[in-house]
Scaffold this active site. Structure first.
Site, short mmCIF file in Angstrom:
data_model
loop_
_atom_site.label_atom_id
_atom_site.label_comp_id
_atom_site.label_asym_id
_atom_site.label_seq_id
_atom_site.Cartn_x
_atom_site.Cartn_y
_atom_site.Cartn_z
N SER A 71 0.70 -1.29 -0.10
CA SER A 71 0.08 0.06 0.06
C SER A 71 0.79 1.22 -0.06
O SER A 71 1.98 1.25 0.52
CB SER A 71 -0.88 0.07 1.23
OG SER A 71 -1.68 -1.27 1.38
N1 SAH Z 1 0.07 -5.33 4.06
C1 SAH Z 1 0.77 -5.78 2.93
C2 SAH Z 1 -0.05 -5.50 1.51
C3 SAH Z 1 -1.16 -6.24 1.35
S1 SAH Z 1 -1.59 -6.68 -0.07
C4 SAH Z 1 2.14 -5.34 2.59
O1 SAH Z 1 2.29 -4.18 3.57
O2 SAH Z 1 3.01 -5.31 1.91
C5 SAH Z 1 -2.73 -7.70 0.22
C6 SAH Z 1 -2.34 -9.18 0.58
O3 SAH Z 1 -3.52 -9.70 0.99
C7 SAH Z 1 -1.69 -9.83 -0.62
O4 SAH Z 1 -0.31 -10.34 -0.38
C8 SAH Z 1 -2.83 -10.94 -0.79
O5 SAH Z 1 -2.27 -12.19 -1.37
C9 SAH Z 1 -3.37 -11.26 0.66
N2 SAH Z 1 -4.60 -11.91 0.72
C10 SAH Z 1 -5.58 -11.73 -0.08
N3 SAH Z 1 -6.45 -12.62 0.29
C11 SAH Z 1 -6.20 -13.01 1.42
C12 SAH Z 1 -6.76 -14.00 2.33
N4 SAH Z 1 -7.98 -14.61 2.22
N5 SAH Z 1 -5.98 -14.45 3.28
C13 SAH Z 1 -4.85 -13.92 3.68
N6 SAH Z 1 -4.09 -13.21 2.74
C14 SAH Z 1 -4.83 -12.59 1.82
#
Ligand code: SAH
Length: 221
Positions: A71
């Site tokens: 993000s």
């Molecule tokens: N917080 C992260 C960015 C998140 S992007 C950072 O600081 O880099 C969103 C993330 O959520 C992605 O890596 C994606 O793979 C994960 N995601 C999506 N659906 C999910 C689920 N059901 N359970 C766990 N993670 C999930």
């Protein structure tokens, strides 16, 4: 802007980080000292792919592979500030991604529990966090819709991916007085940040700014 350096030094990154805190966070109203301090400390460039390290402090999200993004710094700060966290608390993050937000959280609270559904990202983020010594971040590769029952309840829950509806299981894993923030809405268009707080057996809800997150994957669909 940021692509001008071939092999940036630590001092260059530190200067960029200071500028990010000043121009992207403080100038836009972020004032929680613990959030500002944490974002001043965590080396964001270590959480992005090597090819784009120069862009780590840009005012935008960045790609981290597997169709996922880290993000924009302001969104990380905004969500963390809304949660009013303190140093004794235990927090669950859904969507570990690169591990950056978990690292920032780890400097603000006592323990961080973070889940990631994509095995390659879970592995890479855990390795980065370990290498950088963020020892109070506990990670696992599993479906965030189900939370992390073994470590519940949590004082706060932060979801870093967009769901069309509120994952009820997560709400169940929130402690009394606990706060949760998550983007709700259609992942193809835009979502709004929803803030919830459990108080005396009921849930208080507020709606915040419009955002754009990758979808919270639902493996049952
Ligand atoms: N917080 C992260 C960015 C998140 S992007 C950072 O600081 O880099 C969103 C993330 O959520 C992605 O890596 C994606 O793979 C994960 N995601 C999506 N659906 C999910 C689920 N059901 N359970 C766990 N993670 C999930």
């Amino acid at each position: 802007m940021s692509g001008s350096q071939q092999n940036p030094t630590e001092a260059w990154y530190r200067a960029k980080r200071e500028e990010m805190v000043r121009t992207q966070l403080v100038a836009r109203g972020i004032h929680d000292p613990s959030v500002l301090r944490a974002m001043q400390e965590v080396p964001r460039q270590r959480f992005v792919p090597e090819m784009i390290r120069n862009e780590a402090y840009d005012d935008s999200p960045l790609v981290i592979g597997y169709h996922q993004t880290i993000s924009q710094p302001f969104i990380v700060a905004y969500m963390l500030e809304q949660l009013h966290l303190n140093s004794t608390e235990r927090v669950l993050e859904i969507g570990l991604g690169s591990g950056y937000q978990a690292a920032v959280l780890s400097r603000i609270v006592h323990e961080v529990y973070a889940l990631e559904i994509i095995p390659e990202l879970a592995k890479l983020a855990s390795q980065t966090l370990r290498e950088l010594g963020f020892a109070n971040v506990h990670t696992d590769c599993r479906n965030g819709w189900e939370g992390w029952r073994e470590h519940a309840p949590f004082d706060a829950i932060i979801v870093a991916a967009a769901a069309e509806r509120l994952p009820e299981t997560l709400l169940d894993q929130l402690a009394e007085g606990g706060r949760m923030i998550l983007p709700i809405g259609d992942s193809r268009t835009s979502q709004v940040l929803r803030f919830l707080q459990k108080k005396a057996g009921s849930v208080i809800e507020q709606t915040g700014i419009a955002v754009m997150f990758v979808p919270l994957i639902d493996p049952r669909e």
